[in-house]
Design a protein around this motif. Structure first.
Motif, PDB file in Angstrom:
ATOM      1  N   PRO A   1     -80.396  69.260   4.022  1.00  0.00           N
ATOM      2  CA  PRO A   1     -79.011  68.766   4.026  1.00  0.00           C
ATOM      3  C   PRO A   1     -78.859  67.523   4.889  1.00  0.00           C
ATOM      4  N   LEU A   2     -77.862  66.723   4.570  1.00  0.00           N
ATOM      5  CA  LEU A   2     -77.550  65.563   5.387  1.00  0.00           C
ATOM      6  C   LEU A   2     -76.919  66.027   6.699  1.00  0.00           C
ATOM      7  N   SER A   3     -76.746  65.102   7.615  1.00  0.00           N
ATOM      8  CA  SER A   3     -76.106  65.435   8.886  1.00  0.00           C
ATOM      9  C   SER A   3     -74.713  65.979   8.623  1.00  0.00           C
ATOM     10  N   GLY A   4     -74.331  66.959   9.415  1.00  0.00           N
ATOM     11  CA  GLY A   4     -73.031  67.583   9.234  1.00  0.00           C
ATOM     12  C   GLY A   4     -73.005  68.585   8.106  1.00  0.00           C
ATOM     13  N   GLY A   5     -74.173  68.849   7.523  1.00  0.00           N
ATOM     14  CA  GLY A   5     -74.238  69.796   6.419  1.00  0.00           C
ATOM     15  C   GLY A   5     -73.750  69.250   5.103  1.00  0.00           C
ATOM     16  N   ASN A   6     -73.516  67.927   5.028  1.00  0.00           N
ATOM     17  CA  ASN A   6     -73.035  67.327   3.783  1.00  0.00           C
ATOM     18  C   ASN A   6     -74.140  67.297   2.726  1.00  0.00           C
ATOM     19  N   LYS A   7     -73.708  67.260   1.477  1.00  0.00           N
ATOM     20  CA  LYS A   7     -74.644  67.186   0.359  1.00  0.00           C
ATOM     21  C   LYS A   7     -74.724  65.773  -0.183  1.00  0.00           C
ATOM     22  N   ARG A   8     -75.900  65.423  -0.674  1.00  0.00           N
ATOM     23  CA  ARG A   8     -76.042  64.166  -1.397  1.00  0.00           C
ATOM     24  C   ARG A   8     -75.358  64.308  -2.741  1.00  0.00           C
TER      25      ARG A   8
ATOM     26  N   ALA B   1     -77.560  69.122  -2.675  1.00  0.00           N
ATOM     27  CA  ALA B   1     -77.187  68.021  -3.569  1.00  0.00           C
ATOM     28  C   ALA B   1     -76.297  68.511  -4.696  1.00  0.00           C
ATOM     29  N   THR B   2     -75.446  67.599  -5.190  1.00  0.00           N
ATOM     30  CA  THR B   2     -74.653  67.872  -6.384  1.00  0.00           C
ATOM     31  C   THR B   2     -74.776  66.678  -7.329  1.00  0.00           C
ATOM     32  N   LEU B   3     -74.787  66.980  -8.608  1.00  0.00           N
ATOM     33  CA  LEU B   3     -74.911  65.937  -9.620  1.00  0.00           C
ATOM     34  C   LEU B   3     -73.943  66.229 -10.752  1.00  0.00           C
ATOM     35  N   TYR B   4     -73.246  65.177 -11.196  1.00  0.00           N
ATOM     36  CA  TYR B   4     -72.365  65.276 -12.362  1.00  0.00           C
ATOM     37  C   TYR B   4     -72.535  63.991 -13.162  1.00  0.00           C
ATOM     38  N   VAL B   5     -72.905  64.123 -14.421  1.00  0.00           N
ATOM     39  CA  VAL B   5     -73.236  62.953 -15.228  1.00  0.00           C
ATOM     40  C   VAL B   5     -72.594  63.052 -16.603  1.00  0.00           C
ATOM     41  N   GLU B   6     -71.936  61.977 -17.027  1.00  0.00           N
ATOM     42  CA  GLU B   6     -71.402  61.848 -18.380  1.00  0.00           C
ATOM     43  C   GLU B   6     -72.199  60.774 -19.122  1.00  0.00           C
ATOM     44  N   THR B   7     -72.607  61.090 -20.331  1.00  0.00           N
ATOM     45  CA  THR B   7     -73.342  60.137 -21.162  1.00  0.00           C
ATOM     46  C   THR B   7     -72.613  59.953 -22.481  1.00  0.00           C
ATOM     47  N   PRO B   8     -72.193  58.731 -22.822  1.00  0.00           N
ATOM     48  CA  PRO B   8     -71.534  58.516 -24.111  1.00  0.00           C
ATOM     49  C   PRO B   8     -72.550  58.530 -25.252  1.00  0.00           C
ATOM     50  N   VAL B   9     -72.130  59.091 -26.376  1.00  0.00           N
ATOM     51  CA  VAL B   9     -72.986  59.144 -27.560  1.00  0.00           C
ATOM     52  C   VAL B   9     -72.188  58.592 -28.743  1.00  0.00           C
ATOM     53  N   PHE B  10     -72.709  57.548 -29.380  1.00  0.00           N
ATOM     54  CA  PHE B  10     -72.024  56.875 -30.475  1.00  0.00           C
ATOM     55  C   PHE B  10     -72.472  57.447 -31.815  1.00  0.00           C
ATOM     56  N   SER B  11     -71.522  57.519 -32.744  1.00  0.00           N
ATOM     57  CA  SER B  11     -71.839  57.953 -34.099  1.00  0.00           C
ATOM     58  C   SER B  11     -70.883  57.276 -35.075  1.00  0.00           C
TER      59      SER B  11
END
Length: 235
Positions: free
Chosen positions: A85-92, A41-51
């Motif tokens: 892993p998913l079929s074909g070796g792919n990542k979620r 699996a791979t994860l990339y997350v952006e979270t906005p922070v207000f000030s």
């Protein structure tokens, strides 16, 4: 969740998101970025922070709302991760990216695009937006901008005109776009105008992606509430 051969990276960026920021910028918006990769699996997350908002209570509410919404998506993603892993070796995959399309003393628009891949021919992308009335401390739905209850008819007419003026761009739509109740938050503000967007598969095939219509503020000026007309058109 057990990660096999886990690679973990968590970074915080203090750089302001300046996309869509006019000369009279309102709140400062920074972005926190988190990412990791495992064998499956791979994860990339952006979270906005207000000030720097005058209404600090509303600022805290916004930050807490984003944090909760994004944490729920991450938790759902991680709870369904089997470690295989998913079929074909792919990542979620889970990717959450933010774009500030408008930022003035009166309004902020932040568009969140979430992409997920769980196997198959392709993943799925979804956009959502928060359109923030800074002065009144509220997140707006589309109808909140208008004083005229017939705003849907007006927007539908203007969208039809845009399609007629740009036949090549919209020739592959299999359905005529119509403003519905479900469109309540499928819009954002930009320097060029009010942007109405439709999700992949709403109007056309997946590879067509998101379908956008930008309506100039002058064309809807007479239908806007007085305070929003003044803020968006200067009239």
């Amino acid at each position: 969740m057990h990660h096999s051969l886990i690679k973990f990276i968590c970074a915080v960026s203090a750089a302001a998101l300046i996309g869509g920021c006019a000369a009279n910028c309102g709140a400062k918006i920074s972005i926190e970025t988190s990412q990791y990769e495992t064998d499956t699996a791979t994860l990339y997350v952006e979270t906005p922070v207000f000030s720097s908002m005058e209404d600090t209570d509303f600022e805290d509410e916004l930050n807490a709302e984003y944090e909760t919404e994004i944490r729920e998506k991450i938790t759902e993603f991680e709870s369904s991760e089997s470690g295989e892993p998913l079929s074909g070796g792919n990542k979620r995959v889970l990717e959450i990216r933010q774009e500030v399309t408008y930022n003035t003393e009166s309004f902020i628009s932040v568009v969140t695009e979430t992409y997920g891949y769980e196997g198959g021919a392709h993943g799925q992308s979804v956009k959502s937006a928060k359109n923030i009335d800074v002065s009144n401390g509220a997140v707006l739905e589309l109808e909140d901008l208008f004083s005229d209850s017939d705003y849907k008819t007006v927007l539908n007419r203007l969208i039809t005109e845009i399609m007629e003026e740009n036949p090549n761009e919209y020739s592959n739509l299999w359905e005529k776009p119509v403003i519905k109740d479900s469109s309540a938050r499928d819009f954002c503000l930009s320097a060029d105008g009010l942007v109405i967007f439709y999700q992949p598969y709403d109007l056309s095939y997946y590879a067509r992606g998101f379908v956008n219509f930008t309506i100039e503020y002058e064309d809807i000026s007479g239908y806007l509430k007085d305070e929003y007309r003044a803020a968006l058109t200067g009239a």
